[in-house]
Write a protein that holds these residues in place. Sequence first.
Motif, mmCIF file in Angstrom:
data_model
loop_
_atom_site.group_PDB
_atom_site.id
_atom_site.type_symbol
_atom_site.label_atom_id
_atom_site.label_comp_id
_atom_site.label_asym_id
_atom_site.label_seq_id
_atom_site.Cartn_x
_atom_site.Cartn_y
_atom_site.Cartn_z
ATOM 1 N N SER A 180 0.835 -1.192 0.000
ATOM 2 C CA SER A 180 0.000 0.000 0.000
ATOM 3 C C SER A 180 0.872 1.246 0.000
ATOM 4 C CB SER A 180 -0.900 0.005 1.240
ATOM 5 O OG SER A 180 -1.515 1.273 1.416
ATOM 6 N N ALA B 121 -3.615 -3.382 -6.023
ATOM 7 C CA ALA B 121 -3.605 -1.929 -6.172
ATOM 8 C C ALA B 121 -3.214 -1.560 -7.592
ATOM 9 C CB ALA B 121 -2.632 -1.289 -5.173
ATOM 10 N N GLU C 85 -6.798 1.046 -4.156
ATOM 11 C CA GLU C 85 -6.346 -0.168 -3.477
ATOM 12 C C GLU C 85 -7.539 -0.965 -2.983
ATOM 13 O OE1 GLU C 85 -3.413 0.671 -0.486
ATOM 14 O OE2 GLU C 85 -2.200 1.920 -1.841
#
Length: 444
Positions: free
Chosen positions: A126, A163, A181
């Motif tokens: 992330s 993502a 995401e």
Amino acid sequence: MPRKAASVEIGGFEIAPVGYLALTGVSRNTNTGNATTTNFGAIPFSNTVQGQMTETRLSAQNSVLGLRAHGNIRGVDLTGYFEGDFNGNDPANAYVNSNSHTFRMRLAYADVKAGQFETSFGQTYSWLTPNRHGMGPDPSDIFLTNNIDQSFQVGLPWARQAAAHFAWHATPNFTVGAGIENPQQYVGTGEVTYPFAFNAQLASQFDTGSVPGTPNRMPDVVAKAAYDSDVWSGTRLHLEAAGMWRHFRSTDLPQVIGANFVWHDANGWATTVGANLEFFNTFTLVGNAFWSDGGGRYLGALGPDVVPRVTGSAGAYDIALSTVRSHGYLAGFEWRVLQPTILAAYYGQAFFDSNYALDPTNPVPNRYAGFGYPNSSNAANKQIEQWTVDLKHTFWADPQYGAIAGLAQYSYLRREPWFVAAGAPPDAHTHLFFTELRYQLPGN
């Protein structure tokens, strides 16, 4: 990317092995029930059997295996990356005889660079996870500490998930981008109590750590910016900031005769800042901070994102979603004492605010629903903190054949729930000691 001596060329692409083979030893002075990945949020209390038992384990399941494929076609730089480890869902008899640990996907992404623009997509870290350099997806550019523990460090925001990230390298020093995401509405394991009358309806709508089919309305939307510069000769600075917007939704039948299903929505956010300052390639100060209203899943999944609360009055009860505030930070240093030896130390903390109200739908009076209420489970953590010291020494290295390294980690971990019973210990704590002997594959 420089050509790897251990790579092979297929159709214009260099393919190199990445990862390492490891033997990991872990000892804890309480029985967390974990192998090489510690559940920071469930350290047992000293007044329990598990809190009085120690544990020691040897395992090779921390080993990471993968491949990197890299090529350049008419000025377009292409990288494909895959890695997995053996910390998946083990069979119940894994440690009895065969130790047949389950292989799992960690990262699987493609990265495309064309001029000033870069796109990465697949399963990656992330953008709330801090970088060491820039904001690219390569594991060497991600800040995950030097810890052996695969839960990393309390206070570190992170996730590995699907993502798509789009970045613009505006200058050689400054990069900015946006992306989406994978979302997941998370309430933690035993941390949130649903309103009594709506418990059955809500159980499948939020992830408790074992509901992968949780419904989500839309992706998490993220933006990030990073600045990298040589401050002066031999000293490098990395600064970054990221923000995320999240959306939560649930549905239910209100307690009204003839009612139809209704939706309930709430928005959440999370933001991070991070920095590292490296002096003369030997000593680096590192740090990051995280704030959120509905982003607990990204703070090591140590607290909930959202809670359902009762609205309305008798004969017309319904629910509303309310986000849980959280914050955390990590600070430390990494010191290359000698060329092959790194000493590091970190302190991290995570805090989750309470969010609860009386539950008028419960037939037992004066009962609550939500997170962190009086008489709640001691799984509802108010604060978790961790002190860590790491040592890594490379015994031998060769660009064609890889490297052999030894690692050690000591951590002291303390968790404080919102409520403990009268006479019970106010907090739970444990000492963690990891060692690892690692053969690093040459493609890293």
